[in-house]
Design an enzyme around this catalytic site. Structure first.
Site, PDB file in Angstrom:
ATOM      1  N   GLY A   1      23.753   2.143  18.139  1.00  0.00           N
ATOM      2  CA  GLY A   1      24.618   2.765  19.136  1.00  0.00           C
ATOM      3  C   GLY A   1      26.037   2.963  18.608  1.00  0.00           C
TER       4      GLY A   1
ATOM      5  N   GLU B   1      25.900   6.149  16.833  1.00  0.00           N
ATOM      6  CA  GLU B   1      25.711   7.165  17.880  1.00  0.00           C
ATOM      7  C   GLU B   1      27.026   7.444  18.610  1.00  0.00           C
ATOM      8  OE1 GLU B   1      22.348   5.012  19.523  1.00  0.00           O
ATOM      9  OE2 GLU B   1      21.107   6.794  19.276  1.00  0.00           O
TER      10      GLU B   1
ATOM     11  N   ALA C   1      23.906  -1.357  20.369  1.00  0.00           N
ATOM     12  CA  ALA C   1      23.741  -1.831  21.742  1.00  0.00           C
ATOM     13  C   ALA C   1      23.651  -3.351  21.716  1.00  0.00           C
ATOM     14  CB  ALA C   1      22.459  -1.245  22.325  1.00  0.00           C
TER      15      ALA C   1
ATOM     16  N   GLU D   1      17.603   0.719  14.232  1.00  0.00           N
ATOM     17  CA  GLU D   1      16.725   0.425  15.373  1.00  0.00           C
ATOM     18  C   GLU D   1      15.274   0.182  14.967  1.00  0.00           C
ATOM     19  OE1 GLU D   1      19.056   2.728  15.254  1.00  0.00           O
ATOM     20  OE2 GLU D   1      20.138   2.871  17.157  1.00  0.00           O
TER      21      GLU D   1
HETATM   22  N1  T1G Z   1      23.727  -7.302  19.914  1.00  0.00           N
HETATM   23  C1  T1G Z   1      23.985  -8.587  20.238  1.00  0.00           C
HETATM   24  N2  T1G Z   1      24.394  -9.510  19.361  1.00  0.00           N
HETATM   25  C2  T1G Z   1      24.552  -9.115  18.096  1.00  0.00           C
HETATM   26  C3  T1G Z   1      24.305  -7.782  17.674  1.00  0.00           C
HETATM   27  C4  T1G Z   1      23.872  -6.858  18.667  1.00  0.00           C
HETATM   28  N3  T1G Z   1      23.620  -5.575  18.369  1.00  0.00           N
HETATM   29  N4  T1G Z   1      24.552  -7.701  16.367  1.00  0.00           N
HETATM   30  C5  T1G Z   1      24.945  -8.918  15.981  1.00  0.00           C
HETATM   31  N5  T1G Z   1      24.950  -9.767  17.014  1.00  0.00           N
HETATM   32  C6  T1G Z   1      25.334 -11.183  17.001  1.00  0.00           C
HETATM   33  C7  T1G Z   1      24.311 -12.056  16.269  1.00  0.00           C
HETATM   34  O1  T1G Z   1      23.268 -12.422  17.129  1.00  0.00           O
HETATM   35  C8  T1G Z   1      25.164 -13.233  15.861  1.00  0.00           C
HETATM   36  O2  T1G Z   1      25.332 -14.043  16.987  1.00  0.00           O
HETATM   37  C9  T1G Z   1      26.514 -12.593  15.558  1.00  0.00           C
HETATM   38  O3  T1G Z   1      26.496 -11.310  16.220  1.00  0.00           O
HETATM   39  C10 T1G Z   1      26.764 -12.351  14.088  1.00  0.00           C
HETATM   40  O4  T1G Z   1      25.643 -11.695  13.539  1.00  0.00           O
HETATM   41  C11 T1G Z   1      21.548   2.593  21.780  1.00  0.00           C
HETATM   42  C12 T1G Z   1      19.361   0.848  21.317  1.00  0.00           C
HETATM   43  C13 T1G Z   1      25.775  -6.538  12.501  1.00  0.00           C
HETATM   44  C14 T1G Z   1      24.765  -6.606  10.196  1.00  0.00           C
HETATM   45  O5  T1G Z   1      20.213  -3.659  15.100  1.00  0.00           O
HETATM   46  O6  T1G Z   1      22.105  -6.305  11.828  1.00  0.00           O
HETATM   47  O7  T1G Z   1      22.037   0.201  19.169  1.00  0.00           O
HETATM   48  O8  T1G Z   1      24.145 -16.053  16.202  1.00  0.00           O
HETATM   49  O9  T1G Z   1      24.865 -13.629  12.132  1.00  0.00           O
HETATM   50  O10 T1G Z   1      25.077 -11.459   8.888  1.00  0.00           O
HETATM   51  O11 T1G Z   1      20.295   3.479  20.003  1.00  0.00           O
HETATM   52  O12 T1G Z   1      24.049  -8.899  13.055  1.00  0.00           O
HETATM   53  O13 T1G Z   1      26.628 -15.894  16.090  1.00  0.00           O
HETATM   54  O14 T1G Z   1      25.475 -16.069  18.297  1.00  0.00           O
HETATM   55  O15 T1G Z   1      23.777 -11.344  11.971  1.00  0.00           O
HETATM   56  O16 T1G Z   1      27.421 -10.600   9.406  1.00  0.00           O
HETATM   57  C15 T1G Z   1      21.159  -1.725  16.776  1.00  0.00           C
HETATM   58  C16 T1G Z   1      21.924  -5.856  14.579  1.00  0.00           C
HETATM   59  C17 T1G Z   1      21.011  -2.260  18.169  1.00  0.00           C
HETATM   60  C18 T1G Z   1      22.348  -4.440  14.458  1.00  0.00           C
HETATM   61  C19 T1G Z   1      26.027  -8.587  11.133  1.00  0.00           C
HETATM   62  N6  T1G Z   1      21.951  -2.614  15.994  1.00  0.00           N
HETATM   63  N7  T1G Z   1      22.836  -6.734  13.897  1.00  0.00           N
HETATM   64  O17 T1G Z   1      25.385  -9.466  10.248  1.00  0.00           O
HETATM   65  O18 T1G Z   1      26.154 -11.743  11.153  1.00  0.00           O
HETATM   66  S1  T1G Z   1      19.990  -1.252  19.169  1.00  0.00           S
HETATM   67  C20 T1G Z   1      21.404  -3.553  15.210  1.00  0.00           C
HETATM   68  C21 T1G Z   1      22.835  -6.929  12.566  1.00  0.00           C
HETATM   69  C22 T1G Z   1      20.898   0.119  19.500  1.00  0.00           C
HETATM   70  C23 T1G Z   1      21.044   2.398  20.382  1.00  0.00           C
HETATM   71  C24 T1G Z   1      20.185   1.234  20.159  1.00  0.00           C
HETATM   72  C25 T1G Z   1      23.753  -7.967  12.027  1.00  0.00           C
HETATM   73  C26 T1G Z   1      25.069  -7.409  11.462  1.00  0.00           C
HETATM   74  P1  T1G Z   1      25.396 -15.622  16.900  1.00  0.00           P
HETATM   75  P2  T1G Z   1      24.995 -12.157  12.171  1.00  0.00           P
HETATM   76  P3  T1G Z   1      26.042 -10.842   9.836  1.00  0.00           P
END
Ligand code: T1G
Length: 699
Positions: free
Chosen positions: A104, A107, A63, A127
């Site tokens: 997500g 999912e 998400a 999450e």
């Molecule tokens: N939402 C918004 N921005 C995101 C994002 C996300 N989920 N994931 C990454 N970004 C942005 C990040 O802020 C950065 O932005 C750029 O992408 C590159 O990321 C419904 C509720 C995917 C392993 O927890 O773990 O799904 O700084 O620098 O080292 O049940 O980002 O360039 O402006 O980290 O290659 C669950 C979170 C969400 C994954 C990539 N997902 N992301 O790592 O690059 S909740 C997460 C990461 C959800 C559902 C629920 C990592 C990455 P900017 P980066 P990276």
């Protein structure tokens, strides 16, 4: 809005491509577009099956975390309903997992009927690291595919698994070695032609039937220690248990309620904040991303003590060659013995192979001759804190090292501008402040001097990344960000003890707040002698302020902490856990009387506020002085350098959450009691007046 979803028809297969860089996050726009395209595929008689995939190196990273807390626009469907619609489709839907599928994203893949994956892709439910649980069926569908134990590990642990493991567990149907899209189209066509009803993940029950409830209690026990203070792990376990006891519908509703409650909690807000905070640190307003950074391939460390050795290990661990320089062969061999022992203990614990240990040791060389380090790309000085000595070393380095080399100091207290003034290259001098043990701690405070060029700054920030550190850029001041804040906060706890609290009460309150240890336990671990010199130094710098008297009393008793089996606590020889010392308690009470203080009771909350809000006040001064770039940088430093609990977000976030008007009141009370150490910061006062937060502050 539809730009983030591309759609192509390949014969009778509808291909939906999520194209929302950088992470293909499931934003409102993606959800809306996805829903629309799925709808079209359902109603288009020419489409027999659907493939869903992502553009670039991600499938979908989850998400969109930036949209959390925003209200979903009316024309955007709930993602949860989109998945239900997909699962109920009579046309087979195939996920082609081209890259990371997280949260997500996984999912979404599980909402499809089948999953094919590229060999380099990974899937996970991270999450928990954001303080909540999967909110779109992850806790219900993952156990159906992978079984309860694997689902517990993935959802409660939060780490992704690779493609091979995903296939082994049943999360995906096939790992595709060749052209993923070609195979997905072929697979989808086969399924459509087979005439069999597509297989909905939610309809599977074989892996969730007949599960003994004891499995969940056992898991709870297993993770208790590492999930202290967190709410999400236990809730995740409950949801996975629900998958084994409820219908899909009921389980999804149960998960949804739990998800919403956790997502809106302060702890989850703090963890979300930390996710962005630790990415913000890399952004330095006047150092553009494309600034030319030196490619550091070799390093030299001056000083082979605990710090020098630890720093050298950092380089070797990252595969870079490093030379330690010290005044004598004896000092060097003692230093190398420590490095070797350190690696050996990691090998013994099974965390490093003997071969890797040998490779790393092979990257570390030693010398007593400056001529041997003339070629190093960076030199980090890590000798004891003596300005005269450091200046002598820097003059020597400036004369011997190649002109493009960066000269850094690991000082934690001294003025690096002054150190650099003895060189002809002040543009290449700055601080790299490692935290002890340097080979373990993730934090690196890079200290920007007045003269450092933006290339030098960019180079050490890049170096931090190479070394696997979280690097935060700070300015020159006494103690920089972390230790300057600690100096005040620890002193407040000393005062509280003089006024009525006891060290073990203070430690327990701070431990219960979420720190790994309270300040007195830390003091015993680090050594009570460590702060002795600093304390006398500080009495000289601030002669008019109140200084605690107890630490020196304990020092003069020869109770230096764990290493003497006695400090604030008593220790059985060889034991790391101390017991409250009766002797110390007597001395404390006697000291209060000597100081004319009538001892009073402290509540745990008062202790925590004294500790944490004094941090926020010092942090406010630091922000105003421009020593830190933004308040979240201070929080990152406190999390990675001092173990501030992630789910509290750091002292600045904690203060923002309370509200700066209330923080100002609390700090004013501290000021009345303890004087200038906690004089309310001008920035705190003005932000509080304007009803703003530290996060709002723009220099
Ligand atoms: N939402 C918004 N921005 C995101 C994002 C996300 N989920 N994931 C990454 N970004 C942005 C990040 O802020 C950065 O932005 C750029 O992408 C590159 O990321 C419904 C509720 C995917 C392993 O927890 O773990 O799904 O700084 O620098 O080292 O049940 O980002 O360039 O402006 O980290 O290659 C669950 C979170 C969400 C994954 C990539 N997902 N992301 O790592 O690059 S909740 C997460 C990461 C959800 C559902 C629920 C990592 C990455 P900017 P980066 P990276």
């Amino acid at each position: 809005m539809s730009d983030v979803i591309r759609f192509e028809k390949k014969g009778a297969i509808g291909v939906i491509i999520i194209d929302n860089p950088p992470a293909n996050a499931l934003s409102f726009a993606v959800c809306k577009g996805l829903n629309a395209r799925i709808g079209e595929c359902m109603s288009d008689d020419d489409v027999e099956a659907v493939v869903v995939t992502g553009e670039g190196r991600m499938f979908v990273a989850g998400a969109d975390i930036r949209e959390f807390g925003r209200t979903r626009p009316d024309d955007v469907p709930d993602f949860y309903d989109v998945l239900k619609k997909m699962e109920a489709s009579v046309k087979p839907i195939v996920a082609a997992i081209n890259g990371l599928a997280l949260g997500g994203g996984l999912e979404l893949a599980m909402g499809c009927h089948y999953r094919l994956i590229a060999p380099g892709a990974e899937v996970g439910q991270p999450e928990i690291k954001l303080g909540f649980i999967p909110g779109a069926g992850g806790t219900q569908r993952l156990p159906r595919l992978a079984g309860v134990e694997a689902a517990l590990d993935m959802i409660v642990g939060g780490d992704p698994i690779n493609a091979a493991k995903a296939q082994e567990l049943g999360v995906v149907d096939e790992v595709v070695e060749g052209d993923l899209m070609a195979r997905a189209l072929e697979f989808a066509a086969e399924k459509a032609a087979s005439g069999e009803a597509p297989l909905a993940t939610g309809a599977r029950t074989n892996k969730i039937s007949g599960i003994d409830a004891g499995v969940f209690d056992a898991y709870r026990e297993k993770i208790a220690a590492r999930s202290r203070g967190l709410d999400a792990p236990d809730e995740a376990i409950k949801c996975i248990q629900a998958a084994t006891e409820m219908t899909l519908e009921e389980g999804l509703a149960f998960e949804r309620d739990t998800f919403v409650k956790l997502r809106d909690s302060d702890k989850a807000k703090a963890m979300r904040y930390m996710f962005f905070a630790e990415r913000e640190v890399a952004k330095i307003p006047d150092v553009p991303k494309d600034t030319k950074a030196l490619d550091i391939k070799s390093a030299a460390i001056i000083g082979s003590g605990t710090m020098g050795g630890g720093i050298a290990m950092n380089f070797a661990n990252a595969g870079l060659s490093v030379t330690m320089l010290d005044v004598s062969e004896d000092a060097l061999s003692a230093g190398m013995d420590k490095v070797r022992a350190n690696y050996a203990s990691t090998v013994k614990r099974g965390r490093l192979s003997q071969a890797d240990m040998d490779t790393r040791l092979g990257l570390i060389s030693t010398t007593t001759d400056y001529a041997d380090i003339s070629d190093a790309d960076i030199v980090i000085e890590a000798v004891f804190e003596d300005m005269g000595l450091k200046k002598k070393i820097f003059a020597e380095l400036d004369a011997k090292c190649k002109p493009e080399a960066i000269l850094a100091s690991n000082t934690s207290t001294l003025d690096i501008n002054e150190i650099g003034s003895v060189t002809k290259r002040p543009d290449k001098v700055l601080g790299t402040h490692f935290f002890s043990p340097a080979n373990v701690m993730k934090l690196l405070e890079n200290v920007r001097t007045d003269g450092a060029s933006i290339e030098t700054v960019a180079s050490v920030m890049k170096l931090g990344k190479t070394l696997g550190k979280i690097s935060v850029l700070v300015g020159v001041c006494n103690g920089f960000v972390g230790n300057r804040i600690l100096g005040v906060a620890a002193r407040i706890t000393d005062f509280m003890v003089e006024e009525g609290a006891l060290p073990w009460q203070v430690d327990k309150a701070i431990y219960d707040f979420g720190f790994a240890m309270g300040p007195f336990t830390v003091n015993d671990l680090a050594g009570i002698d460590i702060r002795f010199l600093t304390r006398s130094e500080q009495r000289k710098i601030w002669p008019d302020r109140r200084h605690p008297v107890l630490p020196d009393k304990v020092y003069h008793l020869g109770r230096l902490g764990q290493k003497t089996n006695a400090g604030w606590y008593d220790y059985e020889p060889g034991q790391r856990r101390g017991t409250p010392s009766k002797l110390i308690e007597d001395i404390i009470i006697e000291t209060s009387a000597e100081l004319g203080i009538e001892r009073r009771a402290f509540t745990d909350q008062e202790i925590v506020d004294g500790y944490v809000l004094s941090m926020a006040n010092t942090g406010a001064d630091i922000l105003q002085e421009g020593i830190a770039l933004r308040s979240s940088d201070i929080d990152v430093i406190w999390h990675y350098g001092y173990g501030f609990p992630r789910y509290r977000g750091g002292p600045m976030f904690y203060a923002d959450l309370i509200g700066l008007d209330k923080v100002y009141d609390a700090v004013s009370r501290l000021y009345d009691s303890y004087g200038d150490w906690v004089k309310p910061s001008e920035l705190l006062i003005s932000l509080a007046k304007e009803g703003k937060s530290f996060a709002d502050y723009q220099p």
